[in-house]
Structure formats: C-alpha cells, structure tokens
Design a protein around this motif. Structure first.
Motif, short mmCIF file in Angstrom:
data_model
loop_
_atom_site.label_atom_id
_atom_site.label_comp_id
_atom_site.label_asym_id
_atom_site.label_seq_id
_atom_site.Cartn_x
_atom_site.Cartn_y
_atom_site.Cartn_z
N VAL A 1 -39.58 99.08 38.25
CA VAL A 1 -38.16 98.69 38.29
C VAL A 1 -37.30 99.87 38.75
N LEU A 2 -37.55 101.05 38.17
CA LEU A 2 -36.77 102.22 38.58
C LEU A 2 -37.02 102.59 40.04
N LEU B 1 -35.07 100.00 42.19
CA LEU B 1 -33.63 100.25 42.17
C LEU B 1 -33.27 101.54 42.89
N SER C 1 -33.83 101.22 46.66
CA SER C 1 -32.81 100.42 47.34
C SER C 1 -31.47 101.14 47.39
N VAL C 2 -31.11 101.88 46.33
CA VAL C 2 -29.87 102.67 46.37
C VAL C 2 -29.96 103.71 47.49
N TRP D 1 -28.71 92.59 46.19
CA TRP D 1 -27.85 93.75 45.98
C TRP D 1 -26.45 93.28 45.58
#
Length: 192
Positions: free
Chosen positions: A16-17, A20, A23-24, A37
């Motif tokens: 998950v991290l 995220l 994608s950031v 997003w």
C-alpha cells in the motif's frame, strides 16, 4: 503463526505504501494521474483551504483525530516491540561458586536438551526453546511421540533425565518446563 501474520501484514502495508508513494512521485514528476487519484494535476495541493477548515467548528473533530492517531501510534509501537523482542534466550548465567559466574550460550543448552530429549525411548522428534531471563530460564519443549508410548512415562523420563541433567549442569535452582506432546500418525500401508 505470529511470524506468518507479521510477514503478511508487513507485506500488505509495504505494498500500500509503495503504491501510494510511487503514484505521488509519478504524478509529481508529470505522469498522468491514476483513475483513483483524488486530485487532477501535479499542481493540486493535498488539502486546500476549504477541505482543511471544513471540520474546524465541530467540537468532536480534533479529539477524534488525536484519539485515532494515538491508538495508531500505540499499536505501531506495540507491534515494533513484539517483532524486535527476542524470543530465545541468548545466554544463561551459571553460578561457578567463586562469585564470578560464567555465561552459557542459550543455543548450546537448547541443542543439548533437544538431543537428549530426542534420544529418549519412544520420542520420534524433539524441539526445545529456552525463554525467560538469564538467571531464571524456562523451557518450552515439543515432543513427537511414537504411537505406542505412554505420554505420562515419556514425561517422567524427560523430567528425570534431560531436564534434571540440564538443571544440574547449569547449576540452576530450577528449570520450569512447558511440555507439549503429540503422537506420530502413521499412514496405513497395504500388506500384500
């Protein structure tokens, strides 16, 4: 069992991290935003003024936020200490009688106890783990017994021989043990 749960949880949290964070980073470097997003472009802020001040007038908002964050921090610290805590005893303090003492490696005592327990009549396999403190060790023993063995007799032999030898050789006042026994299950075989 606990090791498997830790690995699965760490793997899921890591994925998950990674998703995220990746994608950031990708959106920040100019890649098109994913469909899930929450913002439209790389110039959007995480929380704008209206989102940030939306709950300011509610009296329950900040206590709930602080309580949830406190619970998350406490759970993370508990998990970290559970993972980092040693489950095996590294060394046992042996009283040599001269006031100085000596250190006996926990794995050495474990392996000797395992070998001696496995050598008992009717024991197919043995596993020993030392826990506790260096001055007051405890043992957890798992025995796999042959089908014809009386568990009470096997426990008596284990106590009288292997545990007594370990206690006497390490000059311990006592060596408490938790013993779990299981019987070997043989498959039925055809006789022709």
């Amino acid at each position: 069992m606990r090791g498997t749960v830790n690995r699965v949880l760490l793997g899921l949290i890591g994925l998950v991290l990674l998703a995220l964070g990746g994608s950031v980073l990708a959106v920040g470097l100019g890649a098109p935003a994913p469909s899930w997003w929450i913002h439209d472009s790389r110039h959007d802020v995480l929380l704008d003024d209206s989102e940030r001040t939306q709950w300011r007038d509610e009296t329950w908002w900040w206590p709930v936020v602080l309580a949830v964050l406190t619970v998350l921090v406490v759970l993370a610290l508990w998990w970290l200490t559970a993972v980092l805590r040693r489950h095996r005893l590294a060394e046992v303090l042996v009283d040599t009688g001269d006031g100085a003492g000596a250190l006996l490696r926990g794995r050495a005592l474990q392996s000797v106890l395992t070998a001696e327990a496995a050598a008992l009549d009717g024991v197919a396999r043995a596993h020993v783990r030392l826990t506790g403190g260096r001055t007051a060790p405890r043992t957890r023993i798992r025995l796999l017994l042959e089908p014809q063995v009386n568990p009470s007799a096997a426990l008596d032999r284990l106590t009288a021989e292997a545990l007594t030898h370990a206690k006497d050789s390490a000059a311990l006042d006592g060596l408490p043990a938790e013993v779990r026994m299981k019987s070997v299950k043989h498959r039925a075989e055809r006789v022709s």
